[in-house]
Design a protein around this motif. Structure first.
Motif, short mmCIF file in Angstrom:
data_model
loop_
_atom_site.label_atom_id
_atom_site.label_comp_id
_atom_site.label_asym_id
_atom_site.label_seq_id
_atom_site.Cartn_x
_atom_site.Cartn_y
_atom_site.Cartn_z
N TYR A 1 20.56 32.17 59.95
CA TYR A 1 20.91 31.13 60.95
C TYR A 1 20.89 29.74 60.33
N TYR B 1 27.75 27.63 64.16
CA TYR B 1 27.24 28.25 65.39
C TYR B 1 27.30 27.26 66.54
N GLY C 1 14.04 31.17 70.76
CA GLY C 1 15.23 31.44 69.96
C GLY C 1 16.36 30.56 70.48
N HIS D 1 21.37 24.03 73.39
CA HIS D 1 22.19 23.74 74.56
C HIS D 1 21.62 24.35 75.84
N ASP E 1 12.49 27.78 67.85
CA ASP E 1 13.34 28.61 67.00
C ASP E 1 12.71 28.71 65.62
N MET F 1 8.95 33.47 67.79
CA MET F 1 8.66 33.97 69.14
C MET F 1 7.43 34.87 69.14
N GLU F 2 7.10 35.39 67.98
CA GLU F 2 5.95 36.30 67.87
C GLU F 2 4.63 35.52 67.86
N HIS G 1 17.76 34.15 75.35
CA HIS G 1 19.21 34.40 75.46
C HIS G 1 19.74 34.88 74.11
C1 LIG Z 1 22.17 34.67 68.67
S1 LIG Z 1 21.24 33.22 68.43
C2 LIG Z 1 21.01 32.69 70.13
C3 LIG Z 1 20.78 31.19 70.22
C4 LIG Z 1 20.79 30.67 71.65
N1 LIG Z 1 19.72 31.27 72.43
C5 LIG Z 1 22.14 30.96 72.29
O1 LIG Z 1 22.19 31.71 73.27
O2 LIG Z 1 23.16 30.45 71.80
C6 LIG Z 1 19.62 33.82 68.01
C7 LIG Z 1 18.63 32.69 67.76
O3 LIG Z 1 17.32 33.25 67.80
C8 LIG Z 1 16.58 32.75 66.71
N2 LIG Z 1 15.55 33.76 66.40
C9 LIG Z 1 15.76 35.05 66.00
N3 LIG Z 1 14.58 35.68 65.84
C10 LIG Z 1 13.62 34.77 66.13
C11 LIG Z 1 12.19 34.82 66.14
N4 LIG Z 1 11.54 35.94 65.81
N5 LIG Z 1 11.51 33.71 66.50
C12 LIG Z 1 12.18 32.56 66.83
N6 LIG Z 1 13.52 32.46 66.83
C13 LIG Z 1 14.24 33.55 66.49
C14 LIG Z 1 17.60 32.55 65.60
O4 LIG Z 1 17.15 31.64 64.61
C15 LIG Z 1 18.80 32.03 66.40
O5 LIG Z 1 18.78 30.63 66.53
#
Ligand SMILES: C[S@@+](CC[C@H](N)C(=O)[O-])C[C@H]1O[C@@H](n2cnc3c(N)ncnc32)[C@H](O)[C@@H]1O
Length: 214
Positions: A12, A19, A56, A61, A77, A100-101, A116
């Motif tokens: 990411y 993105y 995440g 936005h 994030d 997130m963990e 999301h």
């Molecule tokens: C598909 S994007 C979704 C971003 C936003 N929620 C959206 O709907 O556009 C996934 C996001 O989750 C974050 N992410 C994935 N695993 C994560 C984790 N374990 N802890 C925090 N962020 C995480 C990624 O860095 C990325 O920005």
């Protein structure tokens, strides 16, 4: 941090501007997701605790959308690039670089959590611990809205997501995981794909039982 999280973070980090240019306005063309987020925000406001995390959050936005819907929202994030972008795009809002963990939030503090398409990269075996962390920070009666790719089969399916590997889920299986974490899934919406990936889009709303309720 485990290896797949390092990979997610690097993946990411490498596509922040692309993105953001593709997804920061995406909800304008996604009425179902918008409706579920609006319903989530209304229910969180109804708990009397408007503090909410967008976990995440990517470019931030949806954190801004939650703020506009009356929540005291902040974003989290693991990608420093995403967090930096979110802070620049929404300077009045708080964004934390965190996993997130291991949320930088005290126990029982939040009225709501939005995830999301951010749990999609978590391997199935690690989801119970991830959900337990969301439950730790939710107040009794707090809401969780999870959006993900849905699949028909009996098991989650790993697929080559454009950014980094991800999993699609049978909605019943995901709901079972939520229940196993102590949440009560009470509303589901699936619809035809908003993306070209071919999976259905799924949104599941769950609630932590209020104090005194099983
Ligand atoms: C598909 S994007 C979704 C971003 C936003 N929620 C959206 O709907 O556009 C996934 C996001 O989750 C974050 N992410 C994935 N695993 C994560 C984790 N374990 N802890 C925090 N962020 C995480 C990624 O860095 C990325 O920005």
């Amino acid at each position: 941090m485990v290896e797949y999280q390092d990979e997610t973070k690097a993946a990411y980090d490498g596509i922040v501007e692309l993105y953001a240019s593709m997804f920061a306005d995406r909800l304008e063309t996604q009425p179902f997701a918008r409706a579920m987020i609006g319903t989530f925000a209304e229910l969180v406001r109804g708990t009397g605790n408007p503090r909410a995390a967008d976990v995440g959050c990517g470019p931030g936005h949806l954190t801004a959308m939650l703020h506009d819907l009356g929540l005291d929202a902040f974003g989290v994030d693991l990608s420093p690039g995403m967090v930096d972008h979110a802070r620049r795009a929404h300077p009045a809002l708080r964004f934390d670089e965190a996993r997130m963990e291991a949320l930088p939030v005290e126990d029982g503090a939040l009225g709501g959590i939005l995830a999301h398409y951010s749990m999609i990269h978590t391997p199935p075996g690690d989801l119970p611990a991830l959900l337990a962390e969301q439950v730790r920070v939710l107040a009794p009666g707090g809401l969780l809205l999870v959006s993900f790719f849905a699949t028909d089969g009996p098991e989650p399916v790993r697929f080559d997501h454009k950014v980094t590997p991800a999993y699609s889920w049978p909605v019943d299986r995901f709901a079972e995981l939520l229940a196993g974490a102590g949440l009560v899934p009470f509303a589901r919406l699936f619809h035809d794909p908003a993306s070209e990936r071919g999976f259905l889009d799924a949104h599941v709303l769950a609630r932590l039982p209020p104090e005194g309720e099983p």
